[in-house]
Write an enzyme that holds these catalytic residues in place. Structure first.
Site, short mmCIF file in Angstrom:
data_model
loop_
_atom_site.label_atom_id
_atom_site.label_comp_id
_atom_site.label_asym_id
_atom_site.label_seq_id
_atom_site.Cartn_x
_atom_site.Cartn_y
_atom_site.Cartn_z
N LYS A 1 38.13 -8.94 -46.97
CA LYS A 1 36.95 -8.14 -47.19
C LYS A 1 36.19 -7.83 -45.90
CE LYS A 1 36.29 -9.90 -51.76
NZ LYS A 1 35.57 -11.10 -52.67
N GLN B 1 30.99 -15.19 -52.56
CA GLN B 1 32.30 -15.48 -52.92
C GLN B 1 32.38 -16.75 -54.00
OE1 GLN B 1 35.07 -13.89 -51.99
NE2 GLN B 1 36.30 -14.93 -53.39
N ASP C 1 28.69 -6.76 -56.05
CA ASP C 1 29.76 -7.30 -57.24
C ASP C 1 29.22 -7.01 -58.34
OD1 ASP C 1 32.20 -8.46 -56.34
OD2 ASP C 1 31.35 -10.36 -56.37
#
Length: 293
Positions: free
Chosen positions: A54, A98, A121
């Site tokens: 990422k 994460q 997200d």
């Protein structure tokens, strides 16, 4: 019939190229460079690989990566403090915590602390609620990537019967909501579904995301259906029949003989997640500081 293989790598490359061009346009108009912050707690090897990917993708499209690391024994208060600091940082357009987190931490509760405007997200209660209500907001990256794959393949969702196997908060539920918003007729399946093969075999679009290797066989698939495989499991090379040992939820070799289009594993849905993360970060940056021309 032999299915068309949906090339997620190529579609993701297109999306990333589009995002990179839009970032340069934003900067040329006097806008701030978008920034993506990743927060990694602990040293899980898989999570470290995902975060590196990422960060690298972020830099490749001209965004600024912010890499935040905390030890595996970090407290909830320490993680919350890091998220609050990033919420307040004007250089940061998007924040990604994460997952999964170490066992002492509640990933759902901590994700909810992210500013919804920076929640790239799409997992905060605010963005989940906006999705449920059909209102604009940041959407989860993997379901959004599946929609992009379907659109690029020319699949008409309006009026189609779609079946999603899996009901997780990370994928299954938001995928079903996005399909409903596209005017598909949606069935969400799970471990208590009766006659799972029969339900799946009604689908014009079948999406599997349960993490059970090769669960979806020929008896699950209507001839001509579009099959999207979100699962990823690692077997031995001997079990998998390939060098990597990676397989999806779909018995690819058997199902491709029935389907009209199908995603491979790897190389299907996986590349789309980071591509849509970049697009979400750009959208978050534009929403926070739109440039007037």
């Amino acid at each position: 019939m032999t299915a068309t293989i949906i090339d997620g790598k190529a579609i993701a490359a297109r999306v990333r190229g589009e995002v990179g061009a839009e970032v340069q346009e934003l900067i040329a108009r006097g806008g701030s460079v978008p920034g993506l912050a990743t927060v990694l707690v602990g040293d899980d090897p898989a999570s470290e690989v995902y975060v590196r990917g990422k960060q690298r993708a972020c830099a490749e499209v001209g965004m600024v990566p912010f890499d935040r690391r905390l030890p595996a024994d970090a407290s909830a208060e320490e993680v919350a403090g890091e998220l609050e600091s990033l919420n307040a940082d004007e250089r940061v357009s998007g924040i990604l915590l994460q997952l999964p987190l170490p066992g002492q931490l509640d990933g759902t509760a901590l994700s909810a602390l992210i500013d919804p405007g920076k929640d790239v997200d799409g997992l905060t209660p605010v963005n989940a609620g906006l999705l449920a209500l059909g209102r604009p907001g940041l959407r989860p990256c993997t379901p959004l990537g599946v929609l992009e794959l379907l659109a690029d393949t020319g699949v008409q969702l309006e009026g189609a019967e779609a079946v999603v196997v899996g009901r997780s908060n990370l994928f299954g539920k938001p995928m079903a909501a996005l399909l409903l918003a596209a005017n598909a007729t949606v069935t969400a399946c799970h471990s208590r579904t009766r006659d799972l093969p029969g339900v799946c075999a009604r689908a014009d679009v079948l999406i599997a995301a349960v993490g059970r290797p090769r669960l979806i066989g020929r008896e699950f698939v209507k001839p001509g259906a579009v099959v999207i495989d979100v699962g990823l499991s690692r077997l031995t090379p001997e079990q998998a029949g390939n060098a990597s040992g990676l397989v999806g939820d779909v018995d690819f070799d058997r199902v491709r003989e029935l389907a009209s289009a199908i995603t491979p594993v790897p190389g299907g849905v996986g590349p789309m997640t980071i591509a849509m993360l970049l697009r979400n970060t750009l959208e978050a940056a534009l929403a926070r500081a739109p440039v007037r021309v």
